[in-house]
Design an enzyme around this catalytic site. Sequence first.
Site, PDB file in Angstrom:
ATOM      1  N   ASP A  82      -2.282  -1.694   9.863  1.00  0.00           N
ATOM      2  CA  ASP A  82      -2.434  -1.720   8.404  1.00  0.00           C
ATOM      3  C   ASP A  82      -2.962  -3.061   7.878  1.00  0.00           C
ATOM      4  O   ASP A  82      -3.255  -3.179   6.682  1.00  0.00           O
ATOM      5  CB  ASP A  82      -1.078  -1.470   7.715  1.00  0.00           C
ATOM      6  CG  ASP A  82      -0.560  -0.051   7.932  1.00  0.00           C
ATOM      7  OD1 ASP A  82      -1.348   0.829   8.327  1.00  0.00           O
ATOM      8  OD2 ASP A  82       0.641   0.163   7.691  1.00  0.00           O
ATOM      9  N   LYS A 128       0.847  -1.200   0.000  1.00  0.00           N
ATOM     10  CA  LYS A 128       0.000   0.000   0.000  1.00  0.00           C
ATOM     11  C   LYS A 128       0.877   1.244   0.000  1.00  0.00           C
ATOM     12  O   LYS A 128       2.024   1.213   0.469  1.00  0.00           O
ATOM     13  CB  LYS A 128      -0.953   0.022   1.199  1.00  0.00           C
ATOM     14  CG  LYS A 128      -0.304   0.107   2.592  1.00  0.00           C
ATOM     15  CD  LYS A 128       0.111   1.491   3.025  1.00  0.00           C
ATOM     16  CE  LYS A 128       0.924   1.476   4.313  1.00  0.00           C
ATOM     17  NZ  LYS A 128       1.795   2.614   4.517  1.00  0.00           N
TER      18      LYS A 128
HETATM   19  O1  C5P Z   1      -0.114  -1.165  14.409  1.00  0.00           O
HETATM   20  P1  C5P Z   1       1.326  -1.373  14.153  1.00  0.00           P
HETATM   21  O2  C5P Z   1       1.884  -2.558  14.909  1.00  0.00           O
HETATM   22  O3  C5P Z   1       1.688  -1.428  12.695  1.00  0.00           O
HETATM   23  O4  C5P Z   1       2.050  -0.095  14.733  1.00  0.00           O
HETATM   24  C1  C5P Z   1       3.456  -0.046  14.909  1.00  0.00           C
HETATM   25  C2  C5P Z   1       3.795   1.168  15.734  1.00  0.00           C
HETATM   26  O5  C5P Z   1       3.569   2.376  14.966  1.00  0.00           O
HETATM   27  C3  C5P Z   1       2.993   1.366  16.996  1.00  0.00           C
HETATM   28  O6  C5P Z   1       3.535   0.649  18.063  1.00  0.00           O
HETATM   29  C4  C5P Z   1       3.085   2.866  17.203  1.00  0.00           C
HETATM   30  O7  C5P Z   1       4.330   3.208  17.759  1.00  0.00           O
HETATM   31  C5  C5P Z   1       3.076   3.404  15.789  1.00  0.00           C
HETATM   32  N1  C5P Z   1       1.707   3.753  15.346  1.00  0.00           N
HETATM   33  C6  C5P Z   1       1.098   4.877  15.885  1.00  0.00           C
HETATM   34  N2  C5P Z   1      -0.178   5.203  15.502  1.00  0.00           N
HETATM   35  C7  C5P Z   1      -0.837   4.464  14.589  1.00  0.00           C
HETATM   36  C8  C5P Z   1      -0.242   3.328  14.012  1.00  0.00           C
HETATM   37  C9  C5P Z   1       1.048   2.999  14.417  1.00  0.00           C
HETATM   38  O8  C5P Z   1       1.685   5.567  16.717  1.00  0.00           O
HETATM   39  N3  C5P Z   1      -2.066   4.829  14.222  1.00  0.00           N
END
Ligand code: C5P
Length: 317
Positions: A147, A16
């Site tokens: 995602d 993406k």
């Molecule tokens: O959801 P995911 O594991 O991909 O997120 C990885 C990191 O990215 C989270 O631990 C956070 O630090 C950051 N993040 C965030 N806000 C979001 C998505 C991700 O701060 N909406």
Amino acid sequence: MSPLPQGSVTARAPAKINLALLVGPLRPDGFHDLATVFHAVDLDEHVTLTEGSPGVRVTVHGEGAGLVPTGRDNLAVRAVTAVAARVGRDLRRHGVTITIAKRIPVAAGLAGGSADAAAALVAADAMWHAGLGRRQLTELASRLGSDVPFSLHGGTALGTGRGELLDPVAVAAPLRWVLAFASGQLVTPAVFAELDRQRAAAFRAARPLRVAMPSLAVPVRLLAGLRLGDPAAVGAALRNDLEPAALALSPLLRRCLQRGRSAGALGAVVSGSGPTCAFLAGDDSHAAALAVELTDQGVCRAAVTVGGPVAGAGLVG
Ligand code: C5P
């Protein structure tokens, strides 16, 4: 290609890019509220599950394979384990081998790990005849990462919450893109943390004046450009609040964006938390010429042309 062993299922899922990524303040749970326009492009991961001896094993080959974890922090492992738990399958007795054919660079802002997770969910659901359906798979996906639901969903979609709540966005005409891959990686939490640091510094510098809270309104011109099939309007409206943080951590990206713009890209933006830069082209030949220009000028490790939107995760064959 050699035929797959019996008891194998392969699924694919797309990379993406984010056509808009608006980031709100840090939440108490460590995430940020977002409003983003996700757009799936035809650069796919393939994940094959093969029934085998007890336990879960992972083999990775292709783009950046050496950077992919093969233990419990691999998102495909977590996806397969989640489906197994949901259907009551004991992986310590009836194991599985996960083979990941990577085409999406690792830690590049293109949701390659999320694509692996989404493809693994779909493959495990099919292999064990779990019949979970989109609703349950989406619920599992949102626990795996912000995602992952979009990697399942595909197309073009507005993402809110931490990115996991999706609404489809109408796109009248396909778009042609160039993705410029950088030499290094950027770790998503570090990019969000750099944005928080920059915002806190701007807040301190502005006192006693008030600093406006970041708005989470996706540009209307972007949505209108997509709906009307107007690539020039889409290109002009691309926006990423994480871009200043990604540029601070990877200063060479600035040259890449500038070079693409001066070579006639309709728009240029860092994808997600970077470091991949996405350039919108007018058509196929424009995209090919842009890719050659970016690689010849040495502002990226490699450049590929891709199209979007494409479907989300699905079975292969
Ligand atoms: O959801 P995911 O594991 O991909 O997120 C990885 C990191 O990215 C989270 O631990 C956070 O630090 C950051 N993040 C965030 N806000 C979001 C998505 C991700 O701060 N909406």
